[in-house]
Write a protein that holds these residues in place. Structure first.
Motif, PDB file in Angstrom:
ATOM      1  N   LYS A 223      50.956  53.509  72.299  1.00 34.77           N
ATOM      2  CA  LYS A 223      50.535  52.148  72.684  1.00 34.77           C
ATOM      3  C   LYS A 223      49.104  52.186  73.204  1.00 34.77           C
ATOM      4  O   LYS A 223      48.802  52.833  74.199  1.00 34.77           O
ATOM      5  CB  LYS A 223      51.474  51.596  73.757  1.00 34.77           C
ATOM      6  CG  LYS A 223      51.027  50.240  74.340  1.00 34.77           C
ATOM      7  CD  LYS A 223      52.047  49.674  75.337  1.00 34.77           C
ATOM      8  CE  LYS A 223      51.492  48.435  76.059  1.00 34.77           C
ATOM      9  NZ  LYS A 223      52.437  47.884  77.051  1.00 34.77           N
ATOM     10  N   ASP A 228      45.746  44.900  79.644  1.00 36.58           N
ATOM     11  CA  ASP A 228      46.867  43.972  79.511  1.00 36.58           C
ATOM     12  C   ASP A 228      46.787  42.905  80.600  1.00 36.58           C
ATOM     13  O   ASP A 228      47.213  43.124  81.727  1.00 36.58           O
ATOM     14  CB  ASP A 228      48.187  44.758  79.601  1.00 36.58           C
ATOM     15  CG  ASP A 228      49.403  43.860  79.390  1.00 36.58           C
ATOM     16  OD1 ASP A 228      49.214  42.687  78.999  1.00 36.58           O
ATOM     17  OD2 ASP A 228      50.536  44.340  79.604  1.00 36.58           O
ATOM     18  N   ASP A 246      47.014  50.719  80.314  1.00 38.58           N
ATOM     19  CA  ASP A 246      48.054  50.328  79.365  1.00 38.58           C
ATOM     20  C   ASP A 246      47.842  50.957  77.978  1.00 38.58           C
ATOM     21  O   ASP A 246      48.588  50.677  77.047  1.00 38.58           O
ATOM     22  CB  ASP A 246      48.156  48.800  79.281  1.00 38.58           C
ATOM     23  CG  ASP A 246      49.573  48.328  79.022  1.00 38.58           C
ATOM     24  OD1 ASP A 246      50.503  49.131  79.195  1.00 38.58           O
ATOM     25  OD2 ASP A 246      49.737  47.165  78.616  1.00 38.58           O
ATOM     26  N   GLU A 309      53.853  42.595  75.083  1.00 41.38           N
ATOM     27  CA  GLU A 309      53.003  42.777  73.906  1.00 41.38           C
ATOM     28  C   GLU A 309      53.086  44.177  73.312  1.00 41.38           C
ATOM     29  O   GLU A 309      52.848  44.362  72.123  1.00 41.38           O
ATOM     30  CB  GLU A 309      51.542  42.455  74.266  1.00 41.38           C
ATOM     31  CG  GLU A 309      50.735  43.602  74.922  1.00 41.38           C
ATOM     32  CD  GLU A 309      51.283  44.068  76.264  1.00 41.38           C
ATOM     33  OE1 GLU A 309      52.008  43.306  76.913  1.00 41.38           O
ATOM     34  OE2 GLU A 309      51.008  45.216  76.665  1.00 41.38           O
ATOM     35  N   THR A 334      53.297  52.883  77.740  1.00 40.65           N
ATOM     36  CA  THR A 334      53.459  52.299  79.079  1.00 40.65           C
ATOM     37  C   THR A 334      54.111  50.934  78.855  1.00 40.65           C
ATOM     38  O   THR A 334      53.460  49.908  78.919  1.00 40.65           O
ATOM     39  CB  THR A 334      52.096  52.135  79.770  1.00 40.65           C
ATOM     40  OG1 THR A 334      51.205  51.456  78.862  1.00 40.65           O
ATOM     41  CG2 THR A 334      51.484  53.469  80.137  1.00 40.65           C
TER      42      THR A 334
HETATM   43 ZN    ZN Z   1      51.415  46.215  78.346  1.00 38.34          ZN
END
Ligand code: ZN
Ligand code: BES
Ligand code: MN
Length: 457
Positions: A223, A228, A246, A309, A334
């Motif tokens: 990710k 974020d 993030d 997301e 995360t």
């Molecule tokens: Zn996130």
């Protein structure tokens, strides 16, 4: 920064390690001095030893009580409090593994120096006898990359800079990179990555790295949410504060790639690293709560919360990954605050339906001081991610078992991979511990590396 050992030479001072309650090593010839200075071998307690001329001849460091050893991963890293100069370990107390000592020492060297200039040179240690110095250096260098990437604020590490960092690494190690960026994401059918990232001033992208061309195929999906905000479901300030981290999954995957290359593992496998790199931002073109988005796989997703997301961008990247049927796919992300509520910052949950793979990962994780804890892909909760008007819901209401429902969401996109494991990591050390200064930290990479001979046979 680069991890380093002191070169072996006759000029290094001896350091003895002692468990509390044990006799001092007789060759330290330090009994009366240590006693007079009040040395009781508490964890990290250092007793400097003078020579006849008043110079510094060596030191003893306490390890604390043996019964409490499991409280600390890298006790050797406390020896960074020694005076500057070159040291060597003069003994190996029972129960300590030379490779873990070597690695623990190196991990304690890390400083994030980008904005604060050079730290003062600390003590150096000769690689402990019996340890594989090259391997420890390779692992530490990968971990330092991960920490640097996580620590770098989003203003200096947006999706474009994350791509640049990935390219720089690939250039160093001879890996191949392809990037699909901006509107090309929409054209080439990565609707979720595009939707999450399109509100940012920096274009979203999918970074696709390959290295090695023989043997079983491992695909890592990290990710890469460079910041974020939560999107239109904006996070409150206190929750947004740390969200530069993030992209911890991407940073950990890149650190692991660096470790795999430096240890030669990429010569025996086909490795692919996929990183959806986006900023979850707020603007007029942001995706909205209630929007129903198509995914690359064809499943429709109702967006109940724009702050969920991570699973969206990972879903498209994972679908892309499975189109090549990797033997093993591992996502690192995360992903949820719920994982922290369950297990805290130290020990991330992981999910895997294959018991043998899970057992090997679990065992390696504990052995190398990179703990993980298995949690279930709990089928009875599947209904929670199935809304009325679309195939999937990205954020089930109620929020119970949030890490599990996020994992179940991802598993819907893992079909086609031989086996699938998912790590819901934190990527952050909230208070300093030996070997882990406060700030960004890799989680899971060393466990995966150590278990590779079992999980990717
Ligand atoms: Zn996130
Ligand atoms: N990046 C966060 C998860 C996170 C928060 C990880 C704090 C580590 C520390 C993720 O994108 C997120 O916001 N998840 C939400 C999901 C929810 C809206 C279903 C969460 O966990 O609150
Ligand atoms: Mn979020």
């Amino acid at each position: 920064m680069t991890p380093e050992f002191a070169p072996a030479s006759d000029d290094t001072r001896p350091l003895w390690l002692v468990w509390s309650g044990d006799d001092l090593p007789s060759d330290a010839q330090a009994g009366p001095w240590a006693e007079a200075s009040g040395f009781s071998a508490k964890a990290g307690q250092i007793c400097l030893l003078p020579d006849a001329a008043g110079g510094l001849r060596g030191a003893i460091m306490g390890l604390g009580e043996r019964a409490l050893a499991s409280r600390e991963r890298f006790p050797i890293a406390r020896a960074h409090a020694l005076p500057r100069g070159d040291w060597h370990l003069a003994n190996l107390p029972a129960g300590l593994d030379p490779d873990q000592l070597a690695l623990g020492w190196l991990l304690g060297q890390y400083r994030f120096t980008r904005y604060k200039g050079k730290p003062v040179q600390g003590p150096r240690l000769v690689c402990p006898t019996g340890a594989d110095a090259d391997r420890a250096l390779a692992i530490a260098a990968g971990e330092f990359l991960t920490r640097d990437l996580i620590n770098t604020p989003a203003g200096d590490l947006g999706p474009d800079k994350l791509e640049a960092a990935a390219r720089a690494l690939c250039n160093d190690i001879g890996a191949r990179v392809e990037v699909i960026c901006g509107s090309a994401l929409a054209k080439q059918n990565f609707p979720l990555i595009h939707a999450v990232g399109r509100a940012s001033a920096v274009e979203p992208r999918l970074i696709d790295i390959r290295m090695g061309d023989q043997g079983p195929m491992l695909t890592l999906v990290g990710k890469g949410v460079c910041f974020d905000t939560g999107g239109l479901n904006l996070k409150p300030g206190a929750s947004m504060g740390l969200m530069k981290k993030d992209m911890g999954g991407a940073a950990t995957a890149l650190g692991l790639l660096k470790m795999l290359a430096a240890t030669g593992a990429t010569g025996r496998m086909r490795l692919r690293v996929l990183i959806p790199a986006v900023e979850n931002s707020v603007a007029g073109n942001a995706f909205r709560p209630g929007d129903v988005l198509a995914s690359r796989k064809g499943l429709t997703v109702e967006v109940n919360n724009t702050d969920a997301e991570g699973r969206l961008v990972l879903a498209d990247a994972m679908t892309y990954a499975t189109e090549e049927s990797p033997d093993l796919m591992i996502s690192l992300a995360t992903l949820t605050g719920a994982a922290r509520v369950a297990l805290g910052p130290d020990i991330p949950p992981f999910y895997c339906d294959d018991d043998a793979t899970a057992a090997a990962l679990q065992q390696a994780a504990m052995q190398v001081g990179d703990p993980l804890w298995r949690m279930p892909f709990w089928d009875p909760y599947e209904a929670q991610i199935e809304p009325a008007i679309a195939d999937l819901d990205n954020a089930p209401s109620g929020g119970m078992a949030g890490s599990i429902t996020a994992a179940l969401f991802l598993r819907r996109f893992a079909e086609g991979a031989g086996r699938y494991a998912h790590l819901d990591i934190y990527g952050w050390q909230p208070t300093a511990a030996p070997g882990r200064p406060k700030g960004g930290v890799g989680q899971g990479a060393r466990a995966i590396l150590a278990s590779l001979p079992q999980i990717l046979a």
